[in-house]
Write a protein that holds these residues in place. Structure first.
Motif, PDB file in Angstrom:
ATOM      1  N   UNK A  61       0.834  -1.200   0.000  1.00  0.00           N
ATOM      2  CA  UNK A  61       0.000   0.000   0.000  1.00  0.00           C
ATOM      3  C   UNK A  61       0.873   1.258   0.000  1.00  0.00           C
ATOM      4  N   UNK A  62       1.915   1.258   0.820  1.00  0.00           N
ATOM      5  CA  UNK A  62       2.822   2.416   0.876  1.00  0.00           C
ATOM      6  C   UNK A  62       3.510   2.658  -0.462  1.00  0.00           C
ATOM      7  N   UNK A  63       3.737   1.576  -1.213  1.00  0.00           N
ATOM      8  CA  UNK A  63       4.400   1.705  -2.521  1.00  0.00           C
ATOM      9  C   UNK A  63       3.392   1.888  -3.653  1.00  0.00           C
ATOM     10  N   UNK A  64       2.151   2.207  -3.296  1.00  0.00           N
ATOM     11  CA  UNK A  64       1.084   2.526  -4.245  1.00  0.00           C
ATOM     12  C   UNK A  64       0.720   1.361  -5.169  1.00  0.00           C
ATOM     13  N   UNK A  65       0.802   0.143  -4.649  1.00  0.00           N
ATOM     14  CA  UNK A  65       0.356  -1.032  -5.399  1.00  0.00           C
ATOM     15  C   UNK A  65      -1.154  -1.149  -5.201  1.00  0.00           C
ATOM     16  N   UNK A  66      -1.860  -1.339  -6.304  1.00  0.00           N
ATOM     17  CA  UNK A  66      -3.321  -1.430  -6.250  1.00  0.00           C
ATOM     18  C   UNK A  66      -3.780  -2.761  -6.836  1.00  0.00           C
ATOM     19  N   UNK A  67      -4.808  -3.307  -6.228  1.00  0.00           N
ATOM     20  CA  UNK A  67      -5.454  -4.504  -6.776  1.00  0.00           C
ATOM     21  C   UNK A  67      -6.871  -4.111  -7.167  1.00  0.00           C
ATOM     22  N   UNK A  68      -7.165  -4.217  -8.461  1.00  0.00           N
ATOM     23  CA  UNK A  68      -8.513  -3.982  -8.964  1.00  0.00           C
ATOM     24  C   UNK A  68      -9.211  -5.329  -9.058  1.00  0.00           C
TER      25      UNK A  68
END
Length: 128
Positions: A43-50
């Motif tokens: 989350x801190x590294x801006x990884x997103x799961x759609x």
């Protein structure tokens, strides 16, 4: 049935109930936060799961995070009636689920292992 037999059965039933509750609490505590630091790093590294609530692959993907899934930057793409995508997913051009998006703008579709997520994000693998 004799009164003594009923008492013995009652005591056994209470013991079984306590044992089951104990096992549930121990298993829950063991999983509690097991992957928090890894998930928080994603989350801190801006990884997103759609994903979509009805997508079995998304459900399987989220399961590997255990109770740490609540720290995951998950974006729901399905409208409640499953009729279309949310505006955020349309704008992002999401075509399949799950889709992972990384800080550099790259994407990966499908279920990813912790190893793959670690390599793509730079987050340290969780201790097993």
């Amino acid at each position: 049935m004799k009164k003594s037999t009923k008492v013995v059965l009652g005591v056994l039933a209470v013991i079984v109930v306590f044992f089951v509750i104990f096992r549930l609490v121990v298993n829950s505590a063991a999983d509690s936060g097991k992957y928090d630091s890894f998930t928080q790093c994603l989350t801190d590294k801006d990884v997103k799961m759609y994903g979509a609530f009805w997508c079995s692959h998304c459900q399987d993907q989220k399961k590997i995070f255990g109770s740490s899934v609540n720290k995951l930057n998950y974006i729901e793409c399905s409208l409640p009636d499953r009729s279309a995508q949310t505006e955020i997913c349309i704008a992002a051009g999401i075509q399949s689920y799950p889709t992972w998006e990384f800080a550099d703008g790259s994407r990966a579709q499908g279920e990813l292992t912790f190893e793959e997520l670690s390599l793509r994000s730079g987050c340290e693998l969780p201790a097993e």
